[in-house]
Design a protein around this motif. Structure first.
Motif, PDB file in Angstrom:
ATOM      1  N   ASN A 142       0.849  -1.188   0.000  1.00 59.60           N
ATOM      2  CA  ASN A 142       0.000   0.000   0.000  1.00 59.60           C
ATOM      3  C   ASN A 142       0.886   1.241   0.000  1.00 59.60           C
ATOM      4  O   ASN A 142       1.583   1.534   0.977  1.00 59.60           O
ATOM      5  N   ALA A 143       0.854   1.994  -1.108  1.00 58.65           N
ATOM      6  CA  ALA A 143       1.687   3.194  -1.220  1.00 58.65           C
ATOM      7  C   ALA A 143       1.354   4.224  -0.148  1.00 58.65           C
ATOM      8  O   ALA A 143       2.201   5.053   0.207  1.00 58.65           O
ATOM      9  N   LEU A 144       0.147   4.179   0.383  1.00 60.94           N
ATOM     10  CA  LEU A 144      -0.240   5.136   1.425  1.00 60.94           C
ATOM     11  C   LEU A 144       0.526   4.902   2.722  1.00 60.94           C
ATOM     12  O   LEU A 144       0.528   5.761   3.607  1.00 60.94           O
ATOM     13  N   ASP A 145       1.194   3.763   2.828  1.00 60.68           N
ATOM     14  CA  ASP A 145       1.995   3.471   4.018  1.00 60.68           C
ATOM     15  C   ASP A 145       3.387   4.107   3.974  1.00 60.68           C
ATOM     16  O   ASP A 145       4.039   4.222   5.004  1.00 60.68           O
ATOM     17  N   PHE A 146       3.832   4.501   2.763  1.00 64.59           N
ATOM     18  CA  PHE A 146       5.212   5.011   2.680  1.00 64.59           C
ATOM     19  C   PHE A 146       5.382   6.241   1.789  1.00 64.59           C
ATOM     20  O   PHE A 146       6.344   6.993   1.963  1.00 64.59           O
ATOM     21  N   MET A 147       4.483   6.495   0.853  1.00 61.98           N
ATOM     22  CA  MET A 147       4.611   7.675  -0.001  1.00 61.98           C
ATOM     23  C   MET A 147       4.037   8.891   0.725  1.00 61.98           C
ATOM     24  O   MET A 147       2.878   8.882   1.154  1.00 61.98           O
ATOM     25  N   ARG A 148       4.855   9.956   0.858  1.00 65.50           N
ATOM     26  CA  ARG A 148       4.402  11.134   1.599  1.00 65.50           C
ATOM     27  C   ARG A 148       4.936  12.411   0.961  1.00 65.50           C
ATOM     28  O   ARG A 148       6.054  12.455   0.450  1.00 65.50           O
ATOM     29  N   ILE A 149       4.094  13.459   1.002  1.00 61.69           N
ATOM     30  CA  ILE A 149       4.521  14.798   0.606  1.00 61.69           C
ATOM     31  C   ILE A 149       4.453  15.700   1.827  1.00 61.69           C
ATOM     32  O   ILE A 149       3.707  15.443   2.765  1.00 61.69           O
ATOM     33  N   ASN A 150       5.277  16.755   1.816  1.00 64.64           N
ATOM     34  CA  ASN A 150       5.325  17.657   2.963  1.00 64.64           C
ATOM     35  C   ASN A 150       4.346  18.815   2.790  1.00 64.64           C
ATOM     36  O   ASN A 150       3.528  18.830   1.863  1.00 64.64           O
ATOM     37  N   GLU A 151       4.449  19.807   3.667  1.00 63.37           N
ATOM     38  CA  GLU A 151       3.505  20.924   3.652  1.00 63.37           C
ATOM     39  C   GLU A 151       3.605  21.773   2.390  1.00 63.37           C
ATOM     40  O   GLU A 151       2.692  22.524   2.055  1.00 63.37           O
ATOM     41  N   ASP A 152       4.733  21.651   1.655  1.00 63.97           N
ATOM     42  CA  ASP A 152       4.897  22.371   0.390  1.00 63.97           C
ATOM     43  C   ASP A 152       4.570  21.496  -0.809  1.00 63.97           C
ATOM     44  O   ASP A 152       4.919  21.837  -1.952  1.00 63.97           O
ATOM     45  N   ASP A 153       3.931  20.345  -0.560  1.00 64.59           N
ATOM     46  CA  ASP A 153       3.588  19.371  -1.611  1.00 64.59           C
ATOM     47  C   ASP A 153       4.822  18.772  -2.270  1.00 64.59           C
ATOM     48  O   ASP A 153       4.752  18.263  -3.399  1.00 64.59           O
ATOM     49  N   PRO A 155       7.795  15.856  -2.295  1.00 66.66           N
ATOM     50  CA  PRO A 155       7.936  14.486  -1.794  1.00 66.66           C
ATOM     51  C   PRO A 155       9.026  14.366  -0.740  1.00 66.66           C
ATOM     52  O   PRO A 155      10.042  15.067  -0.797  1.00 66.66           O
ATOM     53  N   ASP A 156       8.797  13.484   0.200  1.00 64.19           N
ATOM     54  CA  ASP A 156       9.731  13.250   1.302  1.00 64.19           C
ATOM     55  C   ASP A 156      10.465  11.932   1.038  1.00 64.19           C
ATOM     56  O   ASP A 156      10.022  10.859   1.468  1.00 64.19           O
ATOM     57  N   ILE A 157      11.578  12.008   0.302  1.00 61.45           N
ATOM     58  CA  ILE A 157      12.300  10.795  -0.098  1.00 61.45           C
ATOM     59  C   ILE A 157      12.865  10.033   1.101  1.00 61.45           C
ATOM     60  O   ILE A 157      12.760   8.802   1.155  1.00 61.45           O
ATOM     61  N   PRO A 158      13.452  10.703   2.099  1.00 63.71           N
ATOM     62  CA  PRO A 158      13.912   9.947   3.277  1.00 63.71           C
ATOM     63  C   PRO A 158      12.783   9.180   3.959  1.00 63.71           C
ATOM     64  O   PRO A 158      12.987   8.050   4.425  1.00 63.71           O
ATOM     65  N   HIS A 159      11.590   9.767   4.017  1.00 63.56           N
ATOM     66  CA  HIS A 159      10.442   9.073   4.610  1.00 63.56           C
ATOM     67  C   HIS A 159      10.088   7.832   3.791  1.00 63.56           C
ATOM     68  O   HIS A 159       9.774   6.765   4.358  1.00 63.56           O
ATOM     69  N   ILE A 160      10.125   7.968   2.462  1.00 63.92           N
ATOM     70  CA  ILE A 160       9.824   6.822   1.596  1.00 63.92           C
ATOM     71  C   ILE A 160      10.818   5.692   1.852  1.00 63.92           C
ATOM     72  O   ILE A 160      10.437   4.528   1.998  1.00 63.92           O
ATOM     73  N   ALA A 161      12.111   6.043   1.923  1.00 62.92           N
ATOM     74  CA  ALA A 161      13.146   5.032   2.147  1.00 62.92           C
ATOM     75  C   ALA A 161      12.977   4.352   3.501  1.00 62.92           C
ATOM     76  O   ALA A 161      13.096   3.126   3.623  1.00 62.92           O
ATOM     77  N   ILE A 255       5.418  11.450 -23.251  1.00 61.86           N
ATOM     78  CA  ILE A 255       5.780  10.125 -22.784  1.00 61.86           C
ATOM     79  C   ILE A 255       6.282  10.131 -21.350  1.00 61.86           C
ATOM     80  O   ILE A 255       6.255   9.116 -20.659  1.00 61.86           O
ATOM     81  N   LEU A 256       6.708  11.283 -20.852  1.00 61.47           N
ATOM     82  CA  LEU A 256       7.340  11.337 -19.538  1.00 61.47           C
ATOM     83  C   LEU A 256       6.841  12.543 -18.758  1.00 61.47           C
ATOM     84  O   LEU A 256       6.790  13.658 -19.282  1.00 61.47           O
ATOM     85  N   HIS A 257       6.456  12.317 -17.488  1.00 60.99           N
ATOM     86  CA  HIS A 257       6.025  13.407 -16.626  1.00 60.99           C
ATOM     87  C   HIS A 257       7.233  14.279 -16.283  1.00 60.99           C
ATOM     88  O   HIS A 257       8.291  13.762 -15.893  1.00 60.99           O
ATOM     89  N   PRO A 258       7.136  15.611 -16.438  1.00 58.87           N
ATOM     90  CA  PRO A 258       8.303  16.482 -16.233  1.00 58.87           C
ATOM     91  C   PRO A 258       8.999  16.300 -14.893  1.00 58.87           C
ATOM     92  O   PRO A 258      10.232  16.285 -14.815  1.00 58.87           O
ATOM     93  N   ALA A 259       8.226  16.137 -13.802  1.00 58.41           N
ATOM     94  CA  ALA A 259       8.835  16.046 -12.474  1.00 58.41           C
ATOM     95  C   ALA A 259       9.594  14.746 -12.252  1.00 58.41           C
ATOM     96  O   ALA A 259      10.432  14.656 -11.351  1.00 58.41           O
ATOM     97  N   SER A 260       9.312  13.726 -13.079  1.00 58.45           N
ATOM     98  CA  SER A 260       9.876  12.401 -12.807  1.00 58.45           C
ATOM     99  C   SER A 260      11.383  12.330 -13.031  1.00 58.45           C
ATOM    100  O   SER A 260      12.037  11.411 -12.539  1.00 58.45           O
ATOM    101  N   ILE A 261      11.932  13.269 -13.767  1.00 56.63           N
ATOM    102  CA  ILE A 261      13.370  13.251 -14.008  1.00 56.63           C
ATOM    103  C   ILE A 261      14.151  13.679 -12.765  1.00 56.63           C
ATOM    104  O   ILE A 261      15.247  13.174 -12.481  1.00 56.63           O
ATOM    105  N   LEU A 262      13.606  14.605 -11.986  1.00 53.00           N
ATOM    106  CA  LEU A 262      14.378  15.245 -10.924  1.00 53.00           C
ATOM    107  C   LEU A 262      14.902  14.279  -9.864  1.00 53.00           C
ATOM    108  O   LEU A 262      16.103  14.310  -9.547  1.00 53.00           O
ATOM    109  N   PRO A 263      14.080  13.394  -9.272  1.00 53.86           N
ATOM    110  CA  PRO A 263      14.644  12.482  -8.260  1.00 53.86           C
ATOM    111  C   PRO A 263      15.686  11.540  -8.846  1.00 53.86           C
ATOM    112  O   PRO A 263      16.710  11.270  -8.205  1.00 53.86           O
ATOM    113  N   ALA A 264      15.423  11.028 -10.063  1.00 52.90           N
ATOM    114  CA  ALA A 264      16.372  10.114 -10.693  1.00 52.90           C
ATOM    115  C   ALA A 264      17.692  10.814 -10.968  1.00 52.90           C
ATOM    116  O   ALA A 264      18.776  10.244 -10.761  1.00 52.90           O
TER     117      ALA A 264
END
Length: 441
Positions: A142-153, A155-161, A255-264
């Motif tokens: 369940n992604a709702l158990d680990f995927m989180r965004i902060n107050e500025d919308d 993503p919280d990558i350390p929280h996901i990890a 073909i690709l969402h613009p934001a998806s490049i940044l974390p990678a």
């Protein structure tokens, strides 16, 4: 360990879901599989929210009933044994009971986002049952158990990890199925990463888990040099840098969402674009490696508004640009292109929600001219500023196209021109012929 994302069209029918199952089970490398909702579901759930917001309960009930009937038929075709069909119907009943009960609740944005989450939850649960049918062991997460965004919308990558439930990826053949798009916010409420967010989810999970590769599976074999919807002859690009891919995604490559490049890019995780219908195709690999110089591809972004602020007060006036951009900052409206002269500033925006208010606040600075129905044509590659001929090559091909603005030099990966949208198709075709030497057939 790899992250594999499949969009709505890739899971849009039982046949397509079976293709996805074959792709992810082709080898024993552990995989986290990120799925979108079945195609059409999110649009239906958005419409459901609109009906509830307007108080149209009859239309809401009709929509829920029609969508449930589609899923019942989907399960009947997808799953074969009576036992699995019963499990599939139980999944559908569980989630549609929630959708039906929402019709009698007071509408709010939180409810709307919870409704939207049901599409991904359903598709992933049904997919796990399909894997069971094939004798494959897929674990639902369940992604709702680990995927989180902060107050500025953001993503919280350390929280996901930290909260990702699987820590050991050494088990051969491990398949972990989770949802794209959905997450929770800092208040613990159900939220999402906006449209196209499944790509973003895959990239975020790949970054958080330090994956060897993120694969984005769609219905086209990688990034193409031009828009295949309006240009007959295009070719797939085998390799791109993160910077080049980010420019193409932002300026219109669907073909690709613009934001998806940044974390990678930040965590140096390669991204590969592949075709669900042709899994043997090479696709496009996106890495930190800078490739050969020259023009790689062209993309077009529609819905652009050009704004010119003309004022003799600008001459030698420091602080003028700052005051102008404060207006756009006030209304949270990003600027795409900008050009300046001694007495004028021209810029473009792709969100005209607050255009009238922006115009009103800019008028004290000078004469305001607004052109709507514009398109940005963006040429992407690795351009070296002292390399001769590139700009000439571009503008020789656009001789018959009226150009409103030009942007070059702000990035070594981007040459952009602004034109009226009525000339967009012609411009893309001319560039395909003259820059890429690909004749129309």
């Amino acid at each position: 360990m790899k992250i594999l994302k499949f969009g709505g069209t890739s899971v849009g029918s039982p046949e397509r879901m079976n293709q996805v199952a074959s792709i992810i089970s082709s080898d024993d490398e552990p995989k986290v599989v990120v799925l979108s909702a079945v195609s059409g579901t999110t649009n239906s759930l958005v419409q459901l929210g609109e009906y509830l917001k307007s108080g149209d309960k009859n239309s809401a009930r009709t929509l829920v009933d029609e969508l449930k009937a589609k899923y019942d038929a989907f399960v009947d075709e997808l799953l074969q044994s009576d036992e699995l069909k019963a499990k599939g119907k139980s999944i559908i009943d569980e989630h549609f009971t929630l959708l039906s009960s929402a019709i009698n609740l007071s509408f709010n944005e939180g409810l709307s986002k919870e409704l939207l989450a049901q599409g991904e939850l359903i598709s992933t649960k049904l997919f796990v049952e399909l894997l069971n049918q094939k004798g494959l062991s897929g674990q639902w997460l369940n992604a709702l158990d680990f995927m989180r965004i902060n107050e500025d919308d953001e993503p919280d990558i350390p929280h996901i990890a930290q909260n990702f439930p699987i820590k050991d990826f050494t088990i051969p053949g491990g398949l972990y199925i989770t949802q794209g798009f959905i997450c929770k916010n800092e208040k613990g409420e159900v939220d999402n990463l906006k449209r196209g967010g499944s790509d973003y989810s895959a990239s975020l999970i790949g970054a958080a888990l330090e994956a060897s590769e993120v694969q984005i599976w769609t219905d086209i074999d990688g990034m193409h040099n031009n828009d295949p919807r309006v240009v007959k002859k295009t070719v797939s690009i085998s390799e791109l840098s993160f910077n080049e891919a980010a420019e193409l995604a932002y300026f219109g490559a669907k073909i690709l969402h613009p934001a998806s490049i940044l974390p990678a890019q930040k965590y140096d995780v390669p991204v590969r674009l592949l075709n669900t219908m042709q899994p043997e195709a090479r696709g496009t690999i996106i890495t930190s490696k800078e490739q050969d110089t020259g023009i790689k591809a062209v993309a077009a972004k529609d819905g652009i508004t050009a704004i010119k602020i003309k004022s003799t007060r600008m001459l030698l006036a420091y602080g003028f640009l700052r005051k102008i951009f404060e207006v756009f900052e006030k209304y949270k409206t990003p600027v795409d292109m900008i050009t300046t002269s001694e007495v004028a500033v021209s810029l473009t925006i792709d969100d005209d929600t607050n255009l009238s208010k922006i115009k009103e606040e800019l008028e004290p600075f000078g004469t305001i001219e607004i052109d709507t129905n514009q398109s940005i044509i963006c040429l992407v590659g690795d351009f070296v500023s002292d390399r001769p001929g590139i700009v000439k090559q571009v503008f020789d091909s656009l001789t018959e196209i009226p150009v409103r603005m030009i942007s070059y030099g702000g990035s070594r990966h981007n040459i952009s021109v602004l034109i009226n949208s009525q000339y967009k198709v012609n411009a893309l075709q001319c560039l395909n012929r003259d820059v890429f030497q690909l004749e129309e057939v």
